[in-house]
Motif scaffolding. Structure first.
Motif, PDB file in Angstrom:
ATOM      1  N   ILE A  40      10.897   4.667  -2.940  1.00 17.95           N
ATOM      2  CA  ILE A  40      10.521   4.004  -1.675  1.00 17.95           C
ATOM      3  C   ILE A  40      11.713   3.932  -0.726  1.00 17.95           C
ATOM      4  O   ILE A  40      11.631   3.382   0.358  1.00 17.95           O
ATOM      5  CB  ILE A  40       9.920   2.593  -1.904  1.00 17.95           C
ATOM      6  CG1 ILE A  40      10.875   1.679  -2.653  1.00 17.95           C
ATOM      7  CG2 ILE A  40       8.596   2.687  -2.621  1.00 17.95           C
ATOM      8  CD1 ILE A  40      10.355   0.254  -2.789  1.00 17.95           C
ATOM      9  N   LEU A  94      -6.586   6.210  -5.210  1.00 15.71           N
ATOM     10  CA  LEU A  94      -5.873   7.453  -4.883  1.00 15.71           C
ATOM     11  C   LEU A  94      -6.112   8.526  -5.937  1.00 15.71           C
ATOM     12  O   LEU A  94      -5.543   9.612  -5.865  1.00 15.71           O
ATOM     13  CB  LEU A  94      -4.371   7.173  -4.764  1.00 15.71           C
ATOM     14  CG  LEU A  94      -3.997   6.184  -3.654  1.00 15.71           C
ATOM     15  CD1 LEU A  94      -2.567   5.694  -3.820  1.00 15.71           C
ATOM     16  CD2 LEU A  94      -4.188   6.830  -2.293  1.00 15.71           C
ATOM     17  N   LEU A 150       0.839  -1.211   0.000  1.00 13.92           N
ATOM     18  CA  LEU A 150       0.000   0.000   0.000  1.00 13.92           C
ATOM     19  C   LEU A 150       0.870   1.255   0.000  1.00 13.92           C
ATOM     20  O   LEU A 150       0.582   2.230  -0.705  1.00 13.92           O
ATOM     21  CB  LEU A 150      -0.942   0.004   1.215  1.00 13.92           C
ATOM     22  CG  LEU A 150      -2.054  -1.052   1.203  1.00 13.92           C
ATOM     23  CD1 LEU A 150      -2.844  -1.016   2.508  1.00 13.92           C
ATOM     24  CD2 LEU A 150      -3.000  -0.828   0.022  1.00 13.92           C
ATOM     25  N   LYS A 151       1.933   1.216   0.789  1.00 16.93           N
ATOM     26  CA  LYS A 151       2.832   2.381   0.823  1.00 16.93           C
ATOM     27  C   LYS A 151       3.504   2.569  -0.525  1.00 16.93           C
ATOM     28  O   LYS A 151       3.628   3.689  -1.022  1.00 16.93           O
ATOM     29  CB  LYS A 151       3.894   2.199   1.911  1.00 16.93           C
ATOM     30  CG  LYS A 151       3.371   2.417   3.315  1.00 16.93           C
ATOM     31  CD  LYS A 151       4.522   2.401   4.301  1.00 16.93           C
ATOM     32  CE  LYS A 151       4.087   2.897   5.674  1.00 16.93           C
ATOM     33  NZ  LYS A 151       5.206   3.167   6.548  1.00 16.93           N
ATOM     34  N   ALA A 152       3.967   1.457  -1.124  1.00 13.10           N
ATOM     35  CA  ALA A 152       4.642   1.557  -2.418  1.00 13.10           C
ATOM     36  C   ALA A 152       3.695   2.115  -3.485  1.00 13.10           C
ATOM     37  O   ALA A 152       4.101   2.898  -4.347  1.00 13.10           O
ATOM     38  CB  ALA A 152       5.160   0.190  -2.842  1.00 13.10           C
ATOM     39  N   LEU A 153       2.417   1.719  -3.393  1.00  8.99           N
ATOM     40  CA  LEU A 153       1.438   2.211  -4.371  1.00  8.99           C
ATOM     41  C   LEU A 153       1.131   3.685  -4.173  1.00  8.99           C
ATOM     42  O   LEU A 153       0.535   4.311  -5.047  1.00  8.99           O
ATOM     43  CB  LEU A 153       0.139   1.397  -4.274  1.00  8.99           C
ATOM     44  CG  LEU A 153       0.224  -0.069  -4.697  1.00  8.99           C
ATOM     45  CD1 LEU A 153      -1.129  -0.752  -4.498  1.00  8.99           C
ATOM     46  CD2 LEU A 153       0.671  -0.198  -6.140  1.00  8.99           C
ATOM     47  N   GLY A 154       1.520   4.227  -3.026  1.00  4.84           N
ATOM     48  CA  GLY A 154       1.321   5.658  -2.802  1.00  4.84           C
ATOM     49  C   GLY A 154       0.259   5.994  -1.785  1.00  4.84           C
ATOM     50  O   GLY A 154      -0.122   7.157  -1.635  1.00  4.84           O
ATOM     51  N   PHE A 155      -0.275   4.978  -1.086  1.00  2.99           N
ATOM     52  CA  PHE A 155      -1.287   5.278  -0.061  1.00  2.99           C
ATOM     53  C   PHE A 155      -0.637   6.063   1.074  1.00  2.99           C
ATOM     54  O   PHE A 155       0.429   5.676   1.565  1.00  2.99           O
ATOM     55  CB  PHE A 155      -1.897   3.987   0.483  1.00  2.99           C
ATOM     56  CG  PHE A 155      -2.988   3.436  -0.369  1.00  2.99           C
ATOM     57  CD1 PHE A 155      -4.320   3.705  -0.101  1.00  2.99           C
ATOM     58  CD2 PHE A 155      -2.683   2.661  -1.485  1.00  2.99           C
ATOM     59  CE1 PHE A 155      -5.324   3.206  -0.918  1.00  2.99           C
ATOM     60  CE2 PHE A 155      -3.675   2.160  -2.300  1.00  2.99           C
ATOM     61  CZ  PHE A 155      -5.005   2.429  -2.021  1.00  2.99           C
ATOM     62  N   PRO A 156      -1.262   7.169   1.483  1.00  2.30           N
ATOM     63  CA  PRO A 156      -0.681   7.962   2.577  1.00  2.30           C
ATOM     64  C   PRO A 156      -0.722   7.191   3.898  1.00  2.30           C
ATOM     65  O   PRO A 156      -1.589   6.337   4.094  1.00  2.30           O
ATOM     66  CB  PRO A 156      -1.575   9.208   2.650  1.00  2.30           C
ATOM     67  CG  PRO A 156      -2.662   9.028   1.679  1.00  2.30           C
ATOM     68  CD  PRO A 156      -2.497   7.740   0.954  1.00  2.30           C
ATOM     69  N   ARG A 193       4.786   8.695  -6.192  1.00  2.00           N
ATOM     70  CA  ARG A 193       4.783   7.290  -6.621  1.00  2.00           C
ATOM     71  C   ARG A 193       3.442   6.899  -7.229  1.00  2.00           C
ATOM     72  O   ARG A 193       3.386   6.187  -8.233  1.00  2.00           O
ATOM     73  CB  ARG A 193       5.056   6.361  -5.418  1.00  2.00           C
ATOM     74  CG  ARG A 193       6.464   6.335  -4.941  1.00  2.00           C
ATOM     75  CD  ARG A 193       6.709   5.127  -4.038  1.00  2.00           C
ATOM     76  NE  ARG A 193       5.866   5.092  -2.847  1.00  2.00           N
ATOM     77  CZ  ARG A 193       6.175   5.659  -1.693  1.00  2.00           C
ATOM     78  NH1 ARG A 193       7.306   6.321  -1.559  1.00  2.00           N
ATOM     79  NH2 ARG A 193       5.371   5.569  -0.666  1.00  2.00           N
ATOM     80  N   SER A 194       2.365   7.379  -6.589  1.00  2.00           N
ATOM     81  CA  SER A 194       1.041   6.976  -7.074  1.00  2.00           C
ATOM     82  C   SER A 194       0.788   7.470  -8.502  1.00  2.00           C
ATOM     83  O   SER A 194       0.002   6.878  -9.232  1.00  2.00           O
ATOM     84  CB  SER A 194      -0.047   7.501  -6.128  1.00  2.00           C
ATOM     85  OG  SER A 194      -0.145   8.909  -6.232  1.00  2.00           O
ATOM     86  N   ALA A 244       5.067   9.637  -1.568  1.00  2.00           N
ATOM     87  CA  ALA A 244       3.952   8.707  -1.740  1.00  2.00           C
ATOM     88  C   ALA A 244       3.036   9.198  -2.860  1.00  2.00           C
ATOM     89  O   ALA A 244       2.620   8.419  -3.730  1.00  2.00           O
ATOM     90  CB  ALA A 244       3.182   8.561  -0.432  1.00  2.00           C
TER      91      ALA A 244
END
Lengths: 388, 228
Positions: free
Chosen positions: B55, B111, A294-300, B82-83, B79
């Motif tokens: 990351i 997101l 989730l973090k890698a995908l960009g979730f805060p 990255r999204s 973050a």
């Protein structure tokens, strides 16, 4: 799909763990609510006491009688509107296990102080014709609706009691069924004529307590002091208390039991908190990789933390809801007759329900915050690293 | 140039000892280019991938993606970056086991400001690209390793990122599934113009890239074109 779908899917995927955790919290909340209700029920008897009544008993002990001749003397005291009296009968109904309070009393003054003739709150609520029937027969008695429910008695039925404090066989006809008008009165008490008792016992003229119903605005402390001073040098010294203080005296007989119960409730809750926290921490460990993804995908971080906190709140909230609902149904809907014998009204209060449910949510909140904090603090690379 | 890394250094501390993983490394990746990173264990391949993907953060140097500097950004800014710009493909797929293929692919779209209908359309398109539109309601446990990796690729491309980072994408697959994944990645580069930076130990996988960069002891040893 919404982010909350992820929460739902996790709960669904781990339904057995969720069920066990929620059940643990439900049980803890149920116990906490029950113990809290014991405490509040004790307090209720004090709160429900009349503010215009004094209780005079022997200064030696509640188990020492006062002479009946004091009644007229007490009634003559300035500020006293009426005096009635109760005498503890004891006795056995079929078996010792069938314990309930039995008092000998004076019917007209009982009606004036506690019944429909009282200018104040009606504590013993009963139709006038039943009061008349009660007053009209020396062998008549009245019983609370709780006793009717407990023993399946009916109006007009004759019940037999064996005396122990006042030896002999006693027979009473049920002339009335009352309902308590407040928490001051319980629903499992029997009242009968003091004259009948006194006559069968050979006219000993014994009274357990006198109830002094005072004029509006009367100075309770001054009258209580005057009464006790009056008999201070006699062979039947009195102790006069407000009804609230008298009830408090019974509560005090429990000693530190309320405090002990509160502590047990707290300990039970703490145990539930530890269980919930441990479960959530283990679950957080299992989801370490998911946190990394989730973090890698960009979730805060806030979203990831919210998922953990929400999960804790939902699981413990469900448990709390069932715990409170269980306690409500058991004590307020079904009723537990065994408890009704000890407490005039054993019912879980709305504030206790709110407290219990709120505590469950707080437990969930804290048990969710800890793994959420761990998740937020874990670097993405560490969360993604395999540990095999 | 899509990715420009200059003077990148990174150290870790293990048991009180400083371990220099990357040392003054320069790397350029063009838009639409497929770069394979090879090298022995500990040479810094995955660390470089993590730094380019935002990351992890370097101790020294700069990394620019499409002209934007990513070094020095806060974790929250990284973050968000990255999204929008990075699609990750992991060796063990890293799908969420409680979600279906469709839901896994939809995750990164949560997101974005897209509506539910738009998200569904994007997911459907991504699953069609990887050839798994008919498996959308399957959970990872109901899919083979190759199919799971294709779902992971669909998840990586669903937001239409600037580039893909693949960490040994065929490392856990049999030869046939690995070939399917490499073919799919080739299509992503050729048909959709996606730049790919891939860490691999497999010479066959490296041979599919445009350029092979060989790392040793935290520095680039060789960088050679693999195919025209």
């Amino acid at each position: 799909m919404t982010p909350w779908r992820l929460l739902f899917e996790h709960l669904r995927g781990a339904w057995f763990r969720v069920l066990l955790t929620a059940a643990g919290v439900a049980l803890a909340v149920f116990l906490m609510a029950t113990l809290r209700t014991v405490v509040t029920s004790l307090q209720q008897t004090v709160k429900a006491a009349g503010s215009n009544r004094l209780i005079t008993s022997s200064a030696v002990s509640l188990f020492v009688f006062l002479p009946a001749k004091l009644e007229n003397d007490l009634r003559a005291q300035p500020g006293v509107r009426e005096v009635t009296h109760w005498t503890w009968f004891g006795g056995v109904y079929i078996d010792k296990e069938n314990m309930f309070a039995r008092f000998a009393t004076d019917v007209p003054t009982l009606r004036t102080v506690y019944g429909d003739w009282s200018p104040r709150r009606e504590e013993i609520v009963m139709p006038p014709e039943q009061w008349e029937a009660f007053d009209g027969s020396r062998k008549a008695c009245i019983v609370g609706d709780g006793l009717i429910e407990r023993f399946g008695w009916e109006l007009g039925e004759t019940i037999e009691l064996k005396g122990n404090i006042f030896p002999g066989d006693y027979s009473f006809d049920i002339a009335g069924i009352y309902t308590p008008g407040s928490g001051q009165m319980d629903s499992q008490t029997m009242f009968f004529h003091w004259d009948y008792l006194d006559e069968k016992a050979g006219r000993p003229g014994k009274i357990s307590t006198f109830t002094l119903d005072l004029e509006d605005g009367a100075d309770l402390a001054a009258i209580a002091a005057a009464v006790d001073d009056r008999y201070a040098s006699s062979d039947h010294r009195t102790r006069t208390l407000t009804e609230a203080a008298f009830n408090q005296m019974f509560v005090s007989m429990w000693g530190n039991v309320p405090l002990l119960l509160s502590m047990i409730g707290g300990a039970v809750l703490f145990a539930a908190f530890m269980i919930a926290l441990n479960t959530m921490l283990l679950h957080g460990q299992e989801r370490r990789l998911e946190v990394g993804v989730l973090k890698a995908l960009g979730f805060p971080d806030a979203s990831i933390a919210a998922l953990f906190v929400a999960e804790g709140v939902v699981v413990c909230g469900i448990g709390g809801l069932f715990g409170v609902a269980g306690a409500h149904v058991m004590f307020n809907v079904i009723g537990v007759s065994a408890l009704d014998r000890f407490f005039p009204s054993f019912a879980i209060l709305p504030e206790t329900e709110l407290l219990a449910a709120g505590t469950a949510v707080a437990v969930g909140l804290i048990s969710g915050i800890v793994p959420a904090w761990v998740a937020v603090r874990t670097p993405v690379v560490d969360a993604l690293s395999r540990r095999d | 140039m899509l990715i420009t890394a200059r003077g990148v250094g990174k150290s870790y501390f293990r048991g009180g000892q400083e371990l220099r993983v990357l040392d003054d490394l320069d790397l350029d990746v063009e838009a639409g280019e497929w770069v394979a990173l090879m090298g022995p264990s500990g040479s810094g391949k995955t660390t470089l991938l993590n730094l380019i993907g935002g990351i992890d953060v370097p101790d020294a140097g700069t990394i620019q993606v499409a002209g934007d500097e990513i070094v020095g950004r806060s974790p929250a800014e990284l973050a968000a970056w990255r999204s929008r710009h990075v699609g990750f493909i992991f060796q063990l797929y890293n799908l969420l086991s409680v979600l279906t293929a469709e839901q896994n692919v939809e995750l990164p779209l949560l997101l974005t400001p897209l509506s539910r209908r738009q998200r569904r359309e994007h997911v459907q398109t991504a699953l069609e690209v990887v050839g798994l539109a008919d498996r959308s309601d399957h959970r990872p446990s109901q899919l083979s390793g190759g199919q799971q990796q294709r779902v992971a690729i669909a998840r990586a491309i669903v937001t239409d990122p600037s580039f893909l980072l693949a960490d040994e994408p065929t490392g856990d697959l049999d030869a046939k599934s690995a070939e399917e994944i490499l073919h799919l990645m080739d299509r992503l580069r050729a048909d959709f113009g996606k730049a790919i930076v891939m860490v691999t130990h497999d010479p066959n996988a490296a041979a599919r890239a445009d350029r092979l960069v060989h790392l040793e002891k935290g520095a680039i040893a060789t960088s050679e074109a693999v195919r025209e």
